[in-house]
Enzyme design. Structure first.
Site, PDB file in Angstrom:
ATOM      1  N   ASP A 169      -6.411  -9.350  10.485  1.00 16.82           N
ATOM      2  CA  ASP A 169      -5.866  -9.015  10.323  1.00 16.82           C
ATOM      3  C   ASP A 169      -6.732  -7.348   9.667  1.00 16.82           C
ATOM      4  O   ASP A 169      -7.679  -7.381   8.825  1.00 16.82           O
ATOM      5  CB  ASP A 169      -4.843  -8.888   8.977  1.00 16.82           C
ATOM      6  CG  ASP A 169      -4.407  -7.095   8.071  1.00 16.82           C
ATOM      7  OD1 ASP A 169      -3.488  -7.130   7.463  1.00 16.82           O
ATOM      8  OD2 ASP A 169      -5.011  -6.776   9.411  1.00 16.82           O
TER       9      ASP A 169
ATOM     10  N   LYS B  31      -4.275   2.489  10.581  1.00 14.64           N
ATOM     11  CA  LYS B  31      -4.939   3.297   9.502  1.00 14.64           C
ATOM     12  C   LYS B  31      -5.415   4.298  10.960  1.00 14.64           C
ATOM     13  O   LYS B  31      -4.659   4.822  10.881  1.00 14.64           O
ATOM     14  CB  LYS B  31      -5.907   2.189   8.763  1.00 14.64           C
ATOM     15  CG  LYS B  31      -4.592   1.616   7.479  1.00 14.64           C
ATOM     16  CD  LYS B  31      -5.646   0.917   6.186  1.00 14.64           C
ATOM     17  CE  LYS B  31      -4.769  -0.285   5.316  1.00 14.64           C
ATOM     18  NZ  LYS B  31      -3.546   1.148   4.384  1.00 14.64           N
TER      19      LYS B  31
ATOM     20  N   TYR C  87      -3.777  -8.538   1.651  1.00 13.91           N
ATOM     21  CA  TYR C  87      -2.215  -8.215   1.777  1.00 13.91           C
ATOM     22  C   TYR C  87      -2.046  -8.101   3.464  1.00 13.91           C
ATOM     23  O   TYR C  87      -2.834  -7.769   3.729  1.00 13.91           O
ATOM     24  CB  TYR C  87      -2.190  -7.110   1.011  1.00 13.91           C
ATOM     25  CG  TYR C  87      -1.297  -5.930   1.397  1.00 13.91           C
ATOM     26  CD1 TYR C  87      -1.466  -4.840   2.064  1.00 13.91           C
ATOM     27  CD2 TYR C  87       0.660  -6.576   0.646  1.00 13.91           C
ATOM     28  CE1 TYR C  87       0.085  -4.196   2.294  1.00 13.91           C
ATOM     29  CE2 TYR C  87       1.188  -5.711   1.037  1.00 13.91           C
ATOM     30  CZ  TYR C  87       1.447  -4.990   1.920  1.00 13.91           C
ATOM     31  OH  TYR C  87       2.388  -4.018   1.815  1.00 13.91           O
TER      32      TYR C  87
HETATM   33  P1  KE4 Z   1       1.170  -0.626   6.185  1.00 15.42           P
HETATM   34  O1  KE4 Z   1       2.547  -0.857   7.081  1.00 15.42           O
HETATM   35  O2  KE4 Z   1       0.950  -0.106   4.986  1.00 15.42           O
HETATM   36  O3  KE4 Z   1       0.648   0.584   7.007  1.00 15.42           O
HETATM   37  O4  KE4 Z   1      -0.581  -1.884   6.890  1.00 15.42           O
HETATM   38  C1  KE4 Z   1      -0.351  -2.867   6.290  1.00 15.42           C
HETATM   39  C2  KE4 Z   1      -1.136  -3.813   5.649  1.00 15.42           C
HETATM   40  C3  KE4 Z   1      -1.729  -4.811   6.321  1.00 15.42           C
HETATM   41  N1  KE4 Z   1      -3.098  -4.803   6.790  1.00 15.42           N
HETATM   42  C4  KE4 Z   1      -3.971  -4.750   5.604  1.00 15.42           C
HETATM   43  C5  KE4 Z   1      -4.873  -5.186   5.535  1.00 15.42           C
HETATM   44  C6  KE4 Z   1      -3.663  -3.430   4.674  1.00 15.42           C
HETATM   45  O5  KE4 Z   1      -3.929  -2.751   4.179  1.00 15.42           O
HETATM   46  C7  KE4 Z   1      -2.480  -2.889   4.511  1.00 15.42           C
HETATM   47  C8  KE4 Z   1      -1.850  -1.664   3.603  1.00 15.42           C
HETATM   48  N2  KE4 Z   1      -2.668  -1.602   2.509  1.00 15.42           N
HETATM   49  C9  KE4 Z   1      -2.417  -0.614   2.197  1.00 15.42           C
HETATM   50  C10 KE4 Z   1      -3.306  -0.986   0.943  1.00 15.42           C
HETATM   51  N3  KE4 Z   1      -4.422  -1.605   0.739  1.00 15.42           N
HETATM   52  C11 KE4 Z   1      -1.947   0.773   1.965  1.00 15.42           C
HETATM   53  C12 KE4 Z   1      -1.250   0.948   0.686  1.00 15.42           C
HETATM   54  C13 KE4 Z   1       0.139   1.134   0.468  1.00 15.42           C
HETATM   55  O6  KE4 Z   1       0.957   0.002   0.244  1.00 15.42           O
HETATM   56  O7  KE4 Z   1       0.654   2.449  -0.170  1.00 15.42           O
END
Ligand code: KE4
Length: 431
Positions: free
Chosen positions: A240, A268, A145
């Site tokens: 990523d 994060k 993701y």
């Molecule tokens: P954000 O836009 O949520 O800050 O980051 C997106 C993203 C990008 N790349 C990786 C590897 C990620 O894990 C994420 C976001 N992770 C999710 C949970 N694994 C965020 C939680 C959510 O969507 O509420």
């Protein structure tokens, strides 16, 4: 007997005002058959809901809180920054300091741009890769993701996987068609795709340790092979590291595995729980970003001084040399003892771990890609989740997410977690 009346009441109201009652789908607990607990506050390794119930937290806001909740140094830094003004839309000393820390830590970074989320980081890195190569296609991996930009909502992980959403309506087929999603850890599939679409692929995006199908480490040679194939084909390799950056090592997975990508996405932990993302890499690539180059990306709150202060305080606390040894020891102990407890209780689980991120898959089979992760017994996962919650342990509400251990988790917290898991598995075995 714990009560959840306030959580229920507030969440019912939220359901009227917010889609699914949440501001991010995975929080809705759709996969675990419960209404989510509404959280009032966090402190150290613990969360406290609005009914006063406390939980040992292994979500850590999905990764950022590697120091635990409300770390005094982070809180103080945020208070001091906010008192000077929350945003100026102008250069500030803090964003320069954070950029210096990132460049000093992450091997692939020669230049960086701060944004406000991991989605923005990945979306911008993709636009840069397409702008730099003049190519349109992108390769990603099933179960990974990279945020919710259109091009990445193809066979994505995290909430898309948790809610079994096949992709997403609203993504035009013309856009989705440019994204090739391949099995993680399958270099042959990548080689075939690059041959089929020779000269058309701008970038390969990969989570160097997958966290969004549950934790799936790279097989030996996988990341090296991606680097080699990208060099051969003139494709931009993007790591990523939104989860793994400063999680699995000070320099992220790229320093752990010794592979330098062309671009890196971060988020994060670098915001310490406030909205910060970043993308960066080779200077000749990043110089193409406006205003030094023609590829456009912008953001009102990019490099926000309060968020940057939280990130800097976090990273300044983490860099103490023993932080990562401590996180490795805690992660290894927890994974080892959970596996032993599961074996004692006859619970068939596979535990994947890298550093302080781990997943307990409800399957006895190895999990090296999305198909194998999907072989997990989701009903067993739901029962385990509910049992652990009743024991006061707050786990990610999806089989396809990672547990995160923080520096705030003490040995007695880990011991309690293992004992609680053993009690739950014992009850699940009908003992
Ligand atoms: P954000 O836009 O949520 O800050 O980051 C997106 C993203 C990008 N790349 C990786 C590897 C990620 O894990 C994420 C976001 N992770 C999710 C949970 N694994 C965020 C939680 C959510 O969507 O509420």
């Amino acid at each position: 007997m714990p009560t959840f009346a306030n959580s229920e009441r507030i969440f019912q109201t939220a359901m009227q005002l917010l889609p699914g009652g949440v501001n991010s789908p995975v929080r809705a607990w759709g996969a675990v058959g419960l209404s989510p607990r509404v959280i009032a506050r966090g402190e150290g390794a613990r969360l406290y809901d609005v009914d006063g119930n406390s939980y040992l937290d292994y979500v850590g806001s999905w990764g950022p809180l590697i120091l635990g909740h409300a770390h005094p140094r982070v809180v103080a830094a945020v208070q001091e920054a906010a008192a000077r003004g929350t945003s100026f839309g102008a250069p500030t000393p803090g964003e320069v300091e954070l950029a210096q820390v990132l460049l000093g830590a992450v091997p692939g970074l020669e230049m960086v741009r701060l944004v406000s989320s991991g989605t923005e980081a990945c979306m911008s890195a993709l636009r840069l890769a397409r702008g730099a190569t003049g190519r349109g296609r992108v390769i990603k991996f099933d179960g990974c993701y990279h945020g919710h930009a259109d091009s990445f909502l193809v066979a994505a992980g995290s909430g898309v996987l948790t809610h079994a959403i096949p992709g997403s309506p609203g993504v035009p087929p013309e856009i989705a068609e440019l994204t090739l999603s391949l099995p993680y850890n399958d270099l042959d599939a990548v080689a075939r795709a690059l041959k089929t679409y020779s000269g058309e692929v701008a970038a390969i995006f990969v989570e160097p340790v997958a966290g969004n199908m549950g934790v799936v480490p790279p097989k030996p040679g996988f990341l090296e092979g991606l680097r080699r194939l990208c060099d051969q084909e003139g494709v931009i390799l993007v790591f990523d590291e939104v989860i793994t950056g400063f999680r699995v090592a000070w320099g992220g997975a790229q320093s752990l595995y010794g592979i330098k990508p062309d671009l890196t996405c971060l988020g994060k932990i670098i915001g310490g729980g406030l909205p910060v993302g970043a993308y960066g890499g080779k200077r000749e690539l990043m110089a193409r970003m406006a205003p030094s180059g023609p590829v456009y990306q912008a953001g009102t709150l990019s490099g926000n001084p309060v968020a940057v202060a939280a990130g800097l305080a976090t990273l300044e606390t983490l860099v103490e040399p023993d932080s990562y040894d401590e996180l490795e020891e805690k992660g290894a102990w927890l994974a080892r003892e959970l596996a032993a407890a599961a074996a004692r209780q006859g619970a068939g689980v596979t535990i994947n771990r890298v550093g302080s991120m781990l997943t307990v898959f409800c399957t006895k089979a190895p999990v090296t890609n999305l198909e194998e992760a999907k072989g997990s017994d989701l009903r067993q996962f739901q029962t385990f989740f509910q049992g652990m919650l009743a024991e006061g342990v707050y786990l990610p509400c999806s089989q396809f997410e990672a547990w995160f251990v923080s520096t705030a988790h003490r040995q007695e917290d880990l011991e309690y977690t293992v004992a609680a898991a053993e009690r739950v598995w014992s009850r699940m075995a009908g003992k």
